[in-house]
Design an enzyme around this catalytic site. Sequence first.
Site, short mmCIF file in Angstrom:
data_model
loop_
_atom_site.label_atom_id
_atom_site.label_comp_id
_atom_site.label_asym_id
_atom_site.label_seq_id
_atom_site.Cartn_x
_atom_site.Cartn_y
_atom_site.Cartn_z
N TYR A 64 0.77 -1.14 0.03
CA TYR A 64 -0.26 -0.05 0.03
C TYR A 64 0.94 1.24 0.02
O TYR A 64 1.63 1.24 1.09
CB TYR A 64 -1.05 0.03 1.23
CG TYR A 64 -1.92 -1.15 1.21
CD1 TYR A 64 -2.25 -1.86 0.13
CD2 TYR A 64 -2.80 -1.30 2.56
CE1 TYR A 64 -2.96 -2.92 0.24
CE2 TYR A 64 -3.68 -2.38 2.17
CZ TYR A 64 -3.94 -3.18 1.21
OH TYR A 64 -4.80 -4.19 1.38
N LYS A 112 -23.15 6.40 -4.42
CA LYS A 112 -22.69 7.84 -4.59
C LYS A 112 -22.29 7.91 -6.18
O LYS A 112 -22.31 9.13 -6.76
CB LYS A 112 -21.70 8.29 -3.84
CG LYS A 112 -20.32 7.72 -4.13
CD LYS A 112 -19.39 8.24 -2.74
CE LYS A 112 -18.35 7.76 -2.89
NZ LYS A 112 -17.46 8.31 -1.85
P1 NDP Z 1 -14.62 -0.26 0.72
O1 NDP Z 1 -15.38 -1.08 -0.36
O2 NDP Z 1 -15.75 -0.17 1.80
O3 NDP Z 1 -14.29 1.25 0.14
C1 NDP Z 1 -13.90 2.35 1.21
C2 NDP Z 1 -14.16 3.56 0.27
O4 NDP Z 1 -15.31 3.97 -0.04
C3 NDP Z 1 -13.78 4.67 1.28
O5 NDP Z 1 -12.42 4.93 1.07
C4 NDP Z 1 -14.50 5.79 0.51
O6 NDP Z 1 -13.74 6.18 -0.77
C5 NDP Z 1 -15.90 5.17 0.16
N1 NDP Z 1 -16.57 5.23 1.44
C6 NDP Z 1 -16.49 4.73 2.42
N2 NDP Z 1 -17.85 4.74 3.26
C7 NDP Z 1 -18.44 5.66 2.70
C8 NDP Z 1 -19.55 6.41 2.95
N3 NDP Z 1 -20.19 6.15 4.09
N4 NDP Z 1 -20.21 7.40 2.20
C9 NDP Z 1 -19.47 7.69 0.99
N5 NDP Z 1 -18.46 7.10 0.74
C10 NDP Z 1 -17.63 6.07 1.43
O7 NDP Z 1 -13.34 -0.72 1.30
P2 NDP Z 1 -11.98 -0.77 0.74
O8 NDP Z 1 -11.99 -1.08 -0.67
O9 NDP Z 1 -11.32 0.55 1.14
O10 NDP Z 1 -11.35 -1.93 1.36
C11 NDP Z 1 -11.10 -1.98 3.02
C12 NDP Z 1 -9.88 -2.56 3.18
O11 NDP Z 1 -9.74 -3.72 3.05
C13 NDP Z 1 -8.75 -1.75 2.74
O12 NDP Z 1 -8.40 -0.59 3.30
C14 NDP Z 1 -7.69 -2.82 3.10
O13 NDP Z 1 -7.03 -2.88 4.32
C15 NDP Z 1 -8.27 -4.17 2.70
N6 NDP Z 1 -8.07 -4.62 1.38
C16 NDP Z 1 -7.51 -5.53 1.08
C17 NDP Z 1 -7.48 -6.17 -0.19
C18 NDP Z 1 -6.62 -7.46 -0.50
O14 NDP Z 1 -6.38 -7.78 -1.62
N7 NDP Z 1 -6.29 -8.21 0.61
C19 NDP Z 1 -7.75 -5.49 -1.46
C20 NDP Z 1 -8.53 -4.27 -1.26
C21 NDP Z 1 -8.76 -3.79 0.38
P3 NDP Z 1 -13.76 7.69 -1.05
O15 NDP Z 1 -14.25 8.56 -0.27
O16 NDP Z 1 -12.38 8.04 -1.81
O17 NDP Z 1 -14.66 7.73 -2.47
#
Ligand code: NDP
Length: 322
Positions: free
Chosen positions: A54, A221
Amino acid sequence: MEYRKLGKSGLKISELSFGSWVTFNKQVDSGLAERMFGTCFDAGVNFFDNAEGYEAGESEVVMGKALSALNRPRDSYCVSSKVFFGSNKKPSPTQIGLSKKHVTEACHQALKRLQVDYLDLYFCHRADPDTPIGETVWAMHNLITQGKILYWGTSEWTAEQITEAYEFAEKNHLSPPTMEQPQYNLLDRKRFEVEYGPIFDKYSMGTTIWSPLASGALTGKYLEGIPEGSRVSLEGYEWLKKHMLESERGQERMKKVSTLLPIAQELGVSLSKLSIAWCLLNKNVSTVILGASKIEQLEENLTAQEVLPLLTEQVQQKLSAI
Ligand code: NDP
């Protein structure tokens, strides 16, 4: 906050946890990270997820600074790292993959960046076709006996690869993987529910699931366009924009989101909270890793459990039909 056992281990982790992919060092600096961790601790979150890959290791640096500034007792929370992609933008062949050398070096580097003496969870971020699975199992087992990691696991391995790791560990009296980190959400269900079905039964594998909101798609969104500063608008994430919104598959998924949204509205809750709560219904989920670029998002997502009583059999059937 409710706590769930990580598979058959004795470790109890919060059913909602917090991760740093994309956000830390890009949208979230160490000051904001500190406030976010404060919000998490207040809500009872005890697991924070990271990876060497990351932001080329910088995400771990941000997490390490924020956690050490908060100075919480180390025995009150868990941190993870993942190895495979490397932390060097132009890696040499020994700086990526799951060889004994890289698994060991990457652990030492993550400990420094995260400013901790041991990792609670350490994942193989992907399977490595160039390294025999037995070599990786040995490397993880050695790190456990050295006290540098407590539990090891996989991320997005096939059921067959996970089975091979278990069987190798069992045969050689080594520590088997404890958990998998797969994607799981209302739009991505097949691997978790179908492929992993038999290995959940056989090994009681724990899971720390990722992208419960499908990178933000399941907030609804993006139905009105691309909000400024949102994940798909970021430099370096053009591939995600294509994948999520422009490809044929992406457009089909967004159609599903537009059909899911009215169900949440009828229940009087946000689609984000409904989607996160839905993940918690599955007993094979040990923790849902939340992502957030803003405190307000985190605060909203950390109250997702409020939606659980509304997810009746009938509502679940409606969601599944979509
Ligand atoms: P999500 O699918 O929940 O996406 C999170 C993103 O969505 C936020 O960063 C934000 O982005 C947006 N968001 C979240 N909540 C809201 C809300 N209430 N209202 C509006 N927008 C919102 O999770 P991630 O994809 O971030 O994955 C979570 C975790 O999983 C990662 O941080 C990581 O630790 C892990 N991960 C592991 C992987 C693997 O291969 N092992 C791959 C991917 C993730 P924004 O504001 O920029 O639009």
